[in-house]
Design a protein around this motif. Structure first.
Motif, PDB file in Angstrom:
ATOM      1  N   ALA A 142      48.042  45.780  38.407  1.00  0.00           N
ATOM      2  CA  ALA A 142      47.066  45.812  37.421  1.00  0.00           C
ATOM      3  C   ALA A 142      47.694  46.087  36.215  1.00  0.00           C
ATOM      4  O   ALA A 142      48.736  46.679  35.873  1.00  0.00           O
ATOM      5  N   GLY A 185      37.035  49.490  44.168  1.00  0.00           N
ATOM      6  CA  GLY A 185      37.180  50.077  45.323  1.00  0.00           C
ATOM      7  C   GLY A 185      35.883  51.198  45.447  1.00  0.00           C
ATOM      8  O   GLY A 185      35.513  51.611  46.582  1.00  0.00           O
ATOM      9  N   ARG A 201      50.704  50.554  57.652  1.00  0.00           N
ATOM     10  CA  ARG A 201      49.492  51.091  57.421  1.00  0.00           C
ATOM     11  C   ARG A 201      48.379  49.940  57.074  1.00  0.00           C
ATOM     12  O   ARG A 201      48.929  48.872  56.890  1.00  0.00           O
ATOM     13  N   CYS A 222      36.039  49.753  36.245  1.00  0.00           N
ATOM     14  CA  CYS A 222      37.149  50.395  36.899  1.00  0.00           C
ATOM     15  C   CYS A 222      37.593  50.274  38.126  1.00  0.00           C
ATOM     16  O   CYS A 222      37.736  48.995  38.262  1.00  0.00           O
ATOM     17  N   LEU A 248      39.571  49.235  53.222  1.00  0.00           N
ATOM     18  CA  LEU A 248      39.384  49.342  51.673  1.00  0.00           C
ATOM     19  C   LEU A 248      40.509  48.545  51.178  1.00  0.00           C
ATOM     20  O   LEU A 248      41.408  49.099  50.827  1.00  0.00           O
ATOM     21  N   LEU A 249      40.087  47.196  50.975  1.00  0.00           N
ATOM     22  CA  LEU A 249      41.093  46.319  50.425  1.00  0.00           C
ATOM     23  C   LEU A 249      40.741  46.002  49.101  1.00  0.00           C
ATOM     24  O   LEU A 249      39.543  45.618  48.907  1.00  0.00           O
ATOM     25  N   ASP A 250      41.415  46.475  48.064  1.00  0.00           N
ATOM     26  CA  ASP A 250      40.946  46.377  46.543  1.00  0.00           C
ATOM     27  C   ASP A 250      42.158  46.120  45.752  1.00  0.00           C
ATOM     28  O   ASP A 250      42.970  47.186  45.492  1.00  0.00           O
ATOM     29  N   PHE A 251      42.393  44.899  45.014  1.00  0.00           N
ATOM     30  CA  PHE A 251      43.629  44.660  44.433  1.00  0.00           C
ATOM     31  C   PHE A 251      43.166  43.740  43.099  1.00  0.00           C
ATOM     32  O   PHE A 251      42.388  42.946  43.477  1.00  0.00           O
ATOM     33  N   VAL A 294      37.046  39.740  34.278  1.00  0.00           N
ATOM     34  CA  VAL A 294      37.458  40.638  33.186  1.00  0.00           C
ATOM     35  C   VAL A 294      37.197  39.786  31.732  1.00  0.00           C
ATOM     36  O   VAL A 294      38.224  38.898  31.516  1.00  0.00           O
TER      37      VAL A 294
END
Ligand SMILES: NC(=O)c1ccc[n+]([C@@H]2O[C@H](COP(=O)([O-])OP(=O)(O)OC[C@H]3O[C@@H](n4cnc5c(N)ncnc54)[C@H](O)[C@@H]3O)[C@@H](O)[C@H]2O)c1
Length: 358
Positions: free
Chosen positions: A187, A125, A310, A122, A178-181, A144
């Motif tokens: 996605a 992050g 940001r 899922c 929190l870098l999450d891509f 994946v």
């Protein structure tokens, strides 16, 4: 435009727990799966929220997702751990794997954690957040194993998955980075959300079944399938390949190598590097240098169309605060799919609606 239900966190959590019980899950599994999915919605990543449950229910019925499975250690080298997720819920497997990796990183200063054969992990992050909460840095390369849906740079069809890359960095006295891509330009679930809402996607994200650019999200959702492109052209493509090699071939012993098999299960392989920054550098110097840099970056004057600069992790925190206050929007199509999943798991859809307040 599809109708939207706005559901507050508590009733949504109660409804989703009732649904997850339909998998025959232990109370702990029910809590971990539900909290992880609702948190994904709270952070604004609806692509990885409760809308995953219909797919999970199909995978479970097919036998590709196992309820009540736990991580199995396949190699224990102290600061290096290799784990098998036994096709269990990624929400449980990811949690257990990170608990082990964090404990080792506290003991040895670092842990390299190879995890294979986990069902869908899922929002990656969430795993970085666990390390950051313990003042540890964590870096995740994930592959994946599902239907390939992302085209290589310059390629005209899909050859791998959305392979996310994730880094969590605790910032002393401040909010973490929190870098999450996904290494795809978006996605895959974002195409499903747009398709369910009857919306088009922005240009430059998708190719159709003939390899031509399109804005129709159906090419990422239903046959005939096209593909999503990588972000940043050859750069995101290169990072996707690295995620496949480290998260897939190395950590999981399972890389993408064939077209769709038609199976509903989604497996992730993940190579995680966890380490204690205080063991590598003077904590005070690292902290003050980070703080100075981040303040300098954030002081950049906003371009037209932006309110301010940001940092990675901020949009999710802002969305969490907003949705905690206002509730979580769920489109009618996604909710309908959730009710169908309930039927599939022999849970009463009427009860799910009652708990959700719909
Ligand atoms: N398990 C899997 O198989 C799988 C596969 C792909 C993606 N995912 C997950 O999907 C989720 C969504 O991925 P995505 O690619 O759609 O994410 P995204 O495009 O929304 O990018 C998210 C990242 O960009 C940062 N960000 C967003 N706006 C920003 C801004 N204005 N300024 C600075 N930083 C900003 C966010 O804080 C976050 O770190 C992730 O949690 C990822 O782990 C999981």
């Amino acid at each position: 435009m599809a109708k939207i239900h706005t559901i507050r966190v508590e009733p949504l959590t109660a409804a989703i727990k009732a649904l997850v019980r339909g998998f025959g899950s232990s109370p702990r599994e029910v809590d971990l799966v539900t909290e992880n999915l609702v948190q994904a919605n709270l952070t604004g990543h609806d692509s990885h929220g409760i809308g995953m449950l219909p797919r999970y229910s199909e995978a479970y019925v097919e036998g590709g997702l196992k309820a009540n499975a736990h991580v199995k250690t396949t190699l224990d080298g102290g600061a290096m751990l290799s784990l098998d997720g036994q096709a269990g819920f990624g929400q449980v497997i990811g949690h257990e794997a990170m608990e082990m990796g964090i404990a080792r990183a506290k003991e040895y200063g670092t842990c390299i954690l190879a995890l294979g054969n986990s069902h869908h992990l899922c929002r990656i992050g969430a795993w970085a957040e666990m390390a950051v909460a313990e003042n540890l840095i964590s870096i995740h390369f994930t592959n994946v194993i599902s239907r390939p849906i992302v085209a290589p740079f310059g390629g005209g069809d899909a050859r791998f998955g959305t392979n996310p890359f994730t880094v969590g960095i605790p910032v002393p006295g401040g909010e973490p980075i929190l870098l999450d891509f996904a290494t795809s330009v978006m996605a895959q679930g974002k195409a499903r959300v747009a398709y369910n809402k009857g919306e088009q996607m922005p240009a430059g994200r998708l190719i159709d079944e003939k390899g031509h650019p399109t804005t129709d999200p159906k090419f990422a959702v239903v046959a005939p399938h096209g593909a999503i492109v990588t972000f940043g052209e050859h750069k995101g493509y290169g990072l996707a390949v690295v995620c496949e090699l480290l998260g897939g071939a190395l950590a999981a012993g399972m890389a993408c190598r064939e077209p769709a098999t038609g199976e509903k299960r989604v497996l992730n392989g993940m190579l995680t590097i966890i380490f204690d920054p205080a063991k590598l550098a003077s904590g005070a110097l690292f902290g003050s240098e980070m703080k100075a840099f981040l303040e300098w970056v954030k002081a950049s004057p906003p371009q037209p169309g932006f309110d301010r600069v940001r940092l990675a992790g901020e949009p999710e925190r802002e969305m969490r605060a907003k949705r905690m206050a206002e509730g979580i929007p769920v489109d009618e199509t996604t909710w309908g799919e959730i009710l169908t999943a309930a039927e599939r798991l022999k849970v009463s859809p009427v009860e799910i609606n009652r708990l959700a307040g719909i």
